[in-house]
Enzyme design. Structure first.
Site, PDB file in Angstrom:
ATOM      1  N   LYS A  46      90.304  91.140 -43.255  1.00  0.00           N
ATOM      2  CA  LYS A  46      90.150  89.844 -44.882  1.00  0.00           C
ATOM      3  C   LYS A  46      92.147  89.463 -45.003  1.00  0.00           C
ATOM      4  O   LYS A  46      92.660  90.271 -44.657  1.00  0.00           O
ATOM      5  CB  LYS A  46      90.272  90.445 -46.262  1.00  0.00           C
ATOM      6  CG  LYS A  46      89.709  89.699 -47.142  1.00  0.00           C
ATOM      7  CD  LYS A  46      89.615  89.779 -48.466  1.00  0.00           C
ATOM      8  CE  LYS A  46      91.181  89.599 -48.756  1.00  0.00           C
ATOM      9  NZ  LYS A  46      92.002  88.919 -48.782  1.00  0.00           N
ATOM     10  N   GLU A  82     100.971 100.025 -46.116  1.00  0.00           N
ATOM     11  CA  GLU A  82     101.973  99.440 -45.851  1.00  0.00           C
ATOM     12  C   GLU A  82     102.781  97.853 -47.065  1.00  0.00           C
ATOM     13  O   GLU A  82     102.357  97.089 -47.819  1.00  0.00           O
ATOM     14  CB  GLU A  82     101.879  98.188 -44.633  1.00  0.00           C
ATOM     15  CG  GLU A  82     102.410  99.287 -43.529  1.00  0.00           C
ATOM     16  CD  GLU A  82     103.422 100.059 -43.311  1.00  0.00           C
ATOM     17  OE1 GLU A  82     104.528  99.395 -43.801  1.00  0.00           O
ATOM     18  OE2 GLU A  82     103.417 100.686 -42.623  1.00  0.00           O
ATOM     19  N   CYS A  98     108.862  91.801 -46.298  1.00  0.00           N
ATOM     20  CA  CYS A  98     108.937  93.744 -46.252  1.00  0.00           C
ATOM     21  C   CYS A  98     110.410  94.024 -46.350  1.00  0.00           C
ATOM     22  O   CYS A  98     110.691  95.154 -47.046  1.00  0.00           O
ATOM     23  CB  CYS A  98     107.775  94.251 -46.123  1.00  0.00           C
ATOM     24  SG  CYS A  98     107.396  94.354 -44.632  1.00  0.00           S
ATOM     25  N   GLU A 156     111.455  93.933 -56.232  1.00  0.00           N
ATOM     26  CA  GLU A 156     110.996  93.493 -54.840  1.00  0.00           C
ATOM     27  C   GLU A 156     111.261  91.772 -55.826  1.00  0.00           C
ATOM     28  O   GLU A 156     109.912  91.482 -56.621  1.00  0.00           O
ATOM     29  CB  GLU A 156     109.899  94.250 -54.414  1.00  0.00           C
ATOM     30  CG  GLU A 156     109.618  93.539 -53.273  1.00  0.00           C
ATOM     31  CD  GLU A 156     108.480  93.684 -52.149  1.00  0.00           C
ATOM     32  OE1 GLU A 156     107.283  94.102 -52.750  1.00  0.00           O
ATOM     33  OE2 GLU A 156     108.546  93.429 -50.830  1.00  0.00           O
TER      34      GLU A 156
HETATM   35  P1  NAD Z   1      99.072  91.602 -52.614  1.00  0.00           P
HETATM   36  O1  NAD Z   1      98.969  92.663 -52.952  1.00  0.00           O
HETATM   37  O2  NAD Z   1      99.087  90.645 -53.636  1.00  0.00           O
HETATM   38  O3  NAD Z   1      97.635  90.748 -51.958  1.00  0.00           O
HETATM   39  C1  NAD Z   1      97.647  91.734 -50.259  1.00  0.00           C
HETATM   40  C2  NAD Z   1      96.159  91.577 -50.412  1.00  0.00           C
HETATM   41  O4  NAD Z   1      95.122  91.777 -51.098  1.00  0.00           O
HETATM   42  C3  NAD Z   1      95.649  89.753 -49.845  1.00  0.00           C
HETATM   43  O5  NAD Z   1      94.676  90.082 -49.003  1.00  0.00           O
HETATM   44  C4  NAD Z   1      94.965  90.387 -51.179  1.00  0.00           C
HETATM   45  O6  NAD Z   1      93.534  89.417 -51.020  1.00  0.00           O
HETATM   46  C5  NAD Z   1      94.323  91.473 -51.587  1.00  0.00           C
HETATM   47  N1  NAD Z   1      94.126  91.495 -52.713  1.00  0.00           N
HETATM   48  C6  NAD Z   1      94.296  92.006 -53.861  1.00  0.00           C
HETATM   49  N2  NAD Z   1      93.454  92.405 -55.143  1.00  0.00           N
HETATM   50  C7  NAD Z   1      92.765  93.964 -54.160  1.00  0.00           C
HETATM   51  C8  NAD Z   1      92.317  93.905 -54.638  1.00  0.00           C
HETATM   52  N3  NAD Z   1      91.372  94.522 -55.250  1.00  0.00           N
HETATM   53  N4  NAD Z   1      91.290  94.652 -53.555  1.00  0.00           N
HETATM   54  C9  NAD Z   1      91.657  94.987 -51.814  1.00  0.00           C
HETATM   55  N5  NAD Z   1      92.155  93.742 -52.051  1.00  0.00           N
HETATM   56  C10 NAD Z   1      93.136  92.917 -52.881  1.00  0.00           C
HETATM   57  O7  NAD Z   1     100.373  91.061 -51.929  1.00  0.00           O
HETATM   58  P2  NAD Z   1     101.217  89.533 -50.897  1.00  0.00           P
HETATM   59  O8  NAD Z   1     101.485  88.807 -52.421  1.00  0.00           O
HETATM   60  O9  NAD Z   1      99.767  89.394 -50.479  1.00  0.00           O
HETATM   61  O10 NAD Z   1     101.806  89.621 -50.139  1.00  0.00           O
HETATM   62  C11 NAD Z   1     103.038  90.305 -50.950  1.00  0.00           C
HETATM   63  C12 NAD Z   1     103.250  92.060 -51.202  1.00  0.00           C
HETATM   64  O11 NAD Z   1     103.278  92.526 -49.284  1.00  0.00           O
HETATM   65  C13 NAD Z   1     104.906  92.529 -50.747  1.00  0.00           C
HETATM   66  O12 NAD Z   1     105.025  93.086 -51.840  1.00  0.00           O
HETATM   67  C14 NAD Z   1     105.556  92.474 -49.802  1.00  0.00           C
HETATM   68  O13 NAD Z   1     106.439  93.648 -49.359  1.00  0.00           O
HETATM   69  C15 NAD Z   1     104.241  93.778 -49.105  1.00  0.00           C
HETATM   70  N6  NAD Z   1     104.145  93.183 -47.544  1.00  0.00           N
HETATM   71  C16 NAD Z   1     104.466  94.782 -47.089  1.00  0.00           C
HETATM   72  C17 NAD Z   1     104.381  94.579 -45.536  1.00  0.00           C
HETATM   73  C18 NAD Z   1     105.264  96.312 -44.999  1.00  0.00           C
HETATM   74  O14 NAD Z   1     104.134  95.978 -43.386  1.00  0.00           O
HETATM   75  N7  NAD Z   1     105.430  97.162 -46.008  1.00  0.00           N
HETATM   76  C19 NAD Z   1     104.321  93.727 -45.039  1.00  0.00           C
HETATM   77  C20 NAD Z   1     103.991  92.301 -45.229  1.00  0.00           C
HETATM   78  C21 NAD Z   1     104.468  92.447 -46.718  1.00  0.00           C
END
Ligand code: NAD
Length: 507
Positions: free
Chosen positions: A187, A262, A298, A398
């Site tokens: 997803k 991650e 990230c 962040e």
């Molecule tokens: P987010 O947590 O808002 O969403 C990430 C994913 O989780 C999306 O697909 C979203 O639809 C899903 N999601 C949301 N609520 C959920 C739930 N209750 N249950 C299951 N899935 C759910 O993050 P974002 O805004 O898409 O991305 C930004 C964040 O991601 C930043 O904090 C960034 O640092 C982190 N990030 C980390 C890495 C890494 O490799 N460490 C890489 C990229 C991004």
């Protein structure tokens, strides 16, 4: 300056296309027919609709993945590799289309997104090569017995990803689970589903039905995937709050699940007074990923700790360098930086800029809306704050945007306290020409990935992941491949050979 283009890429790549999910080998809409609007962040215009899945769609996708799992596992690494090869060839064939879809959908500059597609290829080739190195162990744990290990896939893996590298995540993150013999329900983030849905068509061509399933939507299908009884292994890329929620929801499902996370970063880059300031400034700007995803990364070095002896020079040069950046619609070839991913995220990042100024940091460059960009787009200039104090929000939280905070330091221990003083620990970097100092400092930085005189680059084979609240587990490496396999020990009691000999020889 306006950014007129000869042909409208939205017209070419999006307008006449239907974007569908991949479930059990079929390209489908959501069961209930629900869709959500896709906005072009460069203009704010609605440009498409994509399926908005619910729990029912997840149930269908997981059932399909479950049915496909035994045959896929039985195929072995050699058989699975054939599918990877076909998938890699399709990625190359569709490179331009996938890069453009990411630019249109996410706001990341198209030049960088072409690189993002190319970056997938070492992963497509690397995972099968690594999987061929998997072995077991014979362990001499007790005399007279044979103990050996073997491993087995989990079955169905749930893979949830973030918005910032859409095609790269969709094309690489399911691969280690797949090569290990699992099937996958993936997803992507709801803001950036287009390239993943285009990729779904390529997965359908390269893999047997049900092996890869792609479902789009937000928290509802995400939660249904995490809590599904047949999904024992969940791999998540996203924010800390969602990561914590997923751990909780996985436990509340009543099943013990293996969850890898991650998550975010607030990464420190440390500049010593002997460093080459020019190089360090380039490293800081490159490491912020301004020109890949507007700093929405990230691994970005969003906290730059510069020794006071070279501080003024560093700040002045960084400001001058960043002022050269061209901000434009993401699909324009001249864009060094595009817009932020959404209006909501733009508001969030802009609030941090206002907060930084209000808390007394010095705005070196940026902070406003760039000139000449389309009115409805979510643009923000690349921004640097200097004289940032550790108690400020921009030093601790962040931001996930094009905002870099520079802080001066005098003493070594003071610098380490600053660098390690946040609750995240994804990456860090050290800039000095002194080898001993570089390695000693790398050892004392609390982060999962530390660069010496470099930033942001990471390569297949090196474990990537964070300490503290930045996550659990390591990706892109043997550690990740093993995380998709459960180990089994086979203990054989070897009987007295004389008894067997007597029986066989009739003695
Ligand atoms: P987010 O947590 O808002 O969403 C990430 C994913 O989780 C999306 O697909 C979203 O639809 C899903 N999601 C949301 N609520 C959920 C739930 N209750 N249950 C299951 N899935 C759910 O993050 P974002 O805004 O898409 O991305 C930004 C964040 O991601 C930043 O904090 C960034 O640092 C982190 N990030 C980390 C890495 C890494 O490799 N460490 C890489 C990229 C991004």
């Amino acid at each position: 300056m306006t950014h007129a283009m000869a042909t409208d890429p939205v017209e070419t790549y999006v307008a006449r296309r239907t974007f569908r999910m991949l479930v059990g080998g079929a390209l489908v809409g959501a069961a209930g027919g629900a869709t959500s609007e896709v906005l072009d962040p460069s203009t704010g215009r609605v440009i498409a609709e994509i399926p908005e899945a619910g729990a029912e769609d997840i149930a269908t996708a997981v059932a399909a993945a479950r049915r496909a799992a035994p045959d896929w596992s039985a195929l072995g690494v050699e058989g699975r590799t054939r599918c990877f090869e076909r998938f890699g060839a399709l990625l190359v064939e569709h490179l331009e289309e996938l890069a453009m879809l990411d630019a249109i959908d996410s706001g990341n500059p198209v030049r960088a997104m072409r690189t993002d597609v190319r970056i997938c290829l070492p992963y497509v080739e690397g995972w099968p090569a690594m999987a061929r190195m998997l072995g077991g162990q014979v362990i001499p744990a007790s005399p007279g017995n044979l103990h050996y290990t073997s491993s087995m896939p989990y079955g169905v893996v749930g893979r949830i990803t973030a918005f910032n590298h859409p095609v790269m995540f969709a094309a690489t993150r399911p691969l280690p689970a797949l090569i290990a013999g699992n099937t996958v329900v993936m997803k992507p983030a709801p803001q950036t589903g287009l390239s993943t849905l285009a990729l779904a068509e390529l997965y359908a061509e390269a893999f047997p039905p049900g092996v890869v399933n792609v479902v789009t939507g937000g928290a509802e299908p995400g939660d249904a995937l995490v809590t599904h009884e047949a999904v024992k292994r969940i791999a998540f890329t996203g924010s800390v709050p969602t990561g914590l929620l997923i751990q909780r929801r996985a436990a509340e499902s009543g099943q013990v699940k293996n969850v890898s996370l991650e998550l975010g970063g607030k990464n420190a880059m440390v500049v010593f007074p002997d460093a080459d300031v020019d190089e360090a400034v380039e490293g800081a700007i490159y490491g912020m990923n301004f020109n890949v995803c507007q700093g929405q990364s990230c691994g970005s070095n969003s906290r730059v700790l510069v020794h006071r002896r070279c501080y003024d020079e560093f700040v002045a040069r960084a400001g001058r360098r960043l002022a050269e950046y061209r901000v434009a619609p993401a699909y324009s070839e001249e864009a060094d930086m595009g817009p932020l991913v959404s209006a909501k995220h733009h508001t969030r990042v802009t609030r941090y800029v206002e907060r930084g100024a209000a808390e007394g940091a010095t705005l070196v460059t940026g902070g406003g809306r760039p000139a000449g960009v389309p009115d409805g787009g979510y643009f923000l200039e690349p921004t640097i704050f200097a004289d940032v104090r550790p108690d400020m929000a921009i030093a601790n939280e962040e931001i996930f945007g094009p905002v870099m905070s520079i802080m001066p330091w005098d003493g070594y221990e003071e610098m380490l306290t600053l660098a390690n003083g946040v609750d995240l620990g994804l990456t860090a970097s050290v800039w000095t020409n002194d080898l001993d100092l570089a390695h000693k400092t790398a050892e004392r930085l609390d982060a999962g990935y530390v660069w010496i005189n470099d930033s942001t680059r990471h390569y297949f084979g090196t474990p990537f992941g964070g300490t503290k609240n930045s996550g659990i587990g390591r990706e892109e490496s043997m550690e990740e491949l093993l995380s998709y396999l459960e180990q089994k020990v086979v203990h054989t009691r070897l009987r007295d050979p004389h008894a067997a000999l007597d029986r066989i020889l009739g003695g």
